[in-house]
Write an enzyme that holds these catalytic residues in place. Structure first.
Site, mmCIF file in Angstrom:
data_model
loop_
_atom_site.group_PDB
_atom_site.id
_atom_site.type_symbol
_atom_site.label_atom_id
_atom_site.label_comp_id
_atom_site.label_asym_id
_atom_site.label_seq_id
_atom_site.Cartn_x
_atom_site.Cartn_y
_atom_site.Cartn_z
ATOM 1 N N LYS A 1 0.690 -1.044 -0.198
ATOM 2 C CA LYS A 1 -0.007 -0.170 0.593
ATOM 3 C C LYS A 1 0.843 1.361 -0.378
ATOM 4 O O LYS A 1 0.454 2.600 -0.374
ATOM 5 C CB LYS A 1 -1.122 0.302 1.398
ATOM 6 C CG LYS A 1 -2.169 -0.806 0.925
ATOM 7 C CD LYS A 1 -3.082 -0.547 2.365
ATOM 8 C CE LYS A 1 -4.208 -2.291 1.696
ATOM 9 N NZ LYS A 1 -4.066 -3.212 2.161
HETATM 10 C C1 LIG Z 1 -4.685 -4.547 1.906
HETATM 11 C C2 LIG Z 1 -3.887 -5.956 1.177
HETATM 12 C C3 LIG Z 1 -3.957 -6.646 0.827
HETATM 13 C C4 LIG Z 1 -5.726 -7.039 0.048
HETATM 14 O O1 LIG Z 1 -4.882 -5.418 -1.000
HETATM 15 P P1 LIG Z 1 -6.219 -5.580 -1.904
HETATM 16 O O2 LIG Z 1 -5.698 -4.767 -2.986
HETATM 17 O O3 LIG Z 1 -7.741 -4.514 -1.036
HETATM 18 O O4 LIG Z 1 -7.148 -6.811 -2.822
HETATM 19 C C5 LIG Z 1 -3.474 -7.881 0.977
HETATM 20 N N1 LIG Z 1 -2.571 -8.433 1.758
HETATM 21 C C6 LIG Z 1 -1.836 -7.085 2.650
HETATM 22 C C7 LIG Z 1 -0.758 -7.148 3.825
HETATM 23 C C8 LIG Z 1 -2.590 -6.088 2.271
HETATM 24 O O5 LIG Z 1 -2.715 -5.038 3.264
#
Ligand SMILES: *Cc1c(COP(=O)(O)O)cnc(C)c1O
Length: 434
Positions: free
Chosen positions: A111
């Protein structure tokens, strides 16, 4: 600058807007999500050039058509250089299984890419405004740290993060509470749903909005979504991957990450197929397997960033693949892994291959291993560093792990947070008087 690129709402009942407007407003008012009116394709020669390109340079080619009406080239370049302040290596775990390690950023999760890009775009759009903007975020753990760190020291922006007290991991809490400066962490006595409700109520409250300018760093903002397609090019920087059948497996919750991959494919990246990997919240993988869509309530798992039952980016999946089941399954298949099997997988890979995985990445590994075919190269996205989920990983492998030194420094800093109750009144009091 002139650009034909616009962003329409997937609900199609409002008119298309510019990149800037889509970023600043985050969501169209008609309840849809923004989506580009056309998907630019790159020339096939581009793929032969990327092996020697830096990630930000690849990103520049991908993002320029989307942003060029609103962000000058030299600014876009510096935004991307700042966004990709870390490496995204492809690591061969064993045989044909590769891990695309997205966790080397400041908060050790993928993210960081979207949060950093969004923060810098907003800072650019905000620079001529004289009123400070307040970004309100509710988090169950991962988003708060990425957004707070992404916006740290960005002029003209203050960030207020709400997290449920006692319900995030130590390291996640540190990432939100030790930054200081323009970042404030509110420790809410309640759960994540309380935090989310308070944020929603604040956006609707007249007396707050009359006094301060609120904005959100929502995960469905196009400035968080679009740049996630950039790292899907990384495997193809290795010339031997060109011409192979690459299957990419993505641990998924809200389906932002995987749909960004599908977007990269639409723009010309020759990914053979996608696999969506879920935990026990497996409505979408079940649908992909059976064709029948059966909603059920969300359950809590050890991979809590994926505890989503109705993915908000599902409409983007439909824009990319079409709404017909037959068309969707041409591009994406699905699989799910429950907690017990997840822990077994973390332990097995650690013992056999000396590789530690966090509980989200482990689902990507596990489902890919089941699904990958003999003639394919498998790549799964490692979405977080194992140290963010230390307790879960330790209980899975039956050994204690040492937090790497780059993360350890977080524990030397002073934690600062404001404890508040779970009512809008308390949030309002904080926002207006602190
Ligand atoms: C947010 C997140 C996900 C999921 O990603 P999406 O884009 O919402 O499908 C998977 N793994 C981690 C560690 C995350 O923080």
């Amino acid at each position: 600058m002139q650009s034909d690129m616009k962003f329409y709402s997937t609900s199609k009942s409002s008119s298309p807007v510019s990149f800037k407007e889509a970023v600043v407003s985050s969501l169209p008012k008609d309840g849809g999500l923004y989506f580009p009116t056309s998907i630019p394709t790159f020339p096939s020669s581009f793929l032969r050039e990327i092996s020697s390109m830096k990630l930000w340079e690849i990103g520049f080619q991908i993002m320029r058509p989307y942003c060029e009406g609103d962000i000058p080239s030299d600014t876009l370049q510096s935004i991307l250089e700042d966004t990709f302040c870390f490496d995204i290596p492809l690591n061969n775990v064993h045989d044909q299984i590769h891990s695309l390690e997205l966790f080397h950023g400041p908060t050790f999760a993928f993210k960081d890419v979207g949060a950093r890009f969004l923060a810098r775009c907003l800072a650019y759009f905000q620079k001529d405004e004289n009123q400070e903007v307040t970004i309100l975020v509710a988090t169950s753990g991962d988003t708060g740290g990425a957004v707070a760190t992404g916006f740290h020291n960005i002029p003209g922006v203050r960030v207020v993060v709400l997290y449920p007290t006692g319900k995030v991991s130590d390291l996640q809490e540190r990432q939100m509470t030790t930054l200081g400066g323009n970042i404030t962490a509110l420790e809410v006595s309640g759960d994540f749903d309380d935090c989310q409700r308070m944020v929603k109520e604040a956006f609707l409250d007249r007396s707050i909005n009359d006094k301060i300018k609120l904005s959100s760093a929502n995960s469905i903002n196009i400035a968080r979504w679009l740049p996630q397609s950039i790292y899907y090019f990384v495997p193809f920087q290795q010339p031997e991957m060109l011409g192979r059948k690459i299957a990419v497996c993505v641990p998924s919750g809200n389906y932002g990450n995987i749909t960004a991959g599908l977007l990269a494919k639409k723009s010309g990246l020759p990914i053979h197929r996608f696999i969506a990997a879920s935990n026990a919240n497996d409505i979408v993988p079940r649908y992909l397997k059976s064709g029948s869509y059966e909603p059920k309530p969300t359950v809590a798992t050890i991979s809590n960033a994926m505890d989503v039952s109705l993915p908000s980016n599902y409409v983007r999946l439909q824009e990319l693949c079409g709404e017909e089941y037959q068309n969707i399954i041409k591009e994406v298949s699905g699989g799910a892994m429950h907690d017990a099997e997840n822990k077994e997988t973390m332990k097995h890979v650690y013992q056999q291959h000396d590789y530690l995985m966090d509980p989200h990445s482990a689902i990507g590994y596990g489902i890919l291993s089941e699904e990958v075919q003999q003639d394919e190269i498998g790549v799964y996205l490692s979405t977080a560093h194992y140290c963010k989920f230390k307790d879960v990983v330790e209980s899975a492998i039956g050994e204690s792990i040492t937090i790497p030194s780059f993360a350890d420094t977080l524990f030397e800093k002073e934690k600062k947070s404001f404890a508040i109750g779970n009512s809008l009144e308390e949030l309002k009091d904080f926002l207006l008087h602190r």
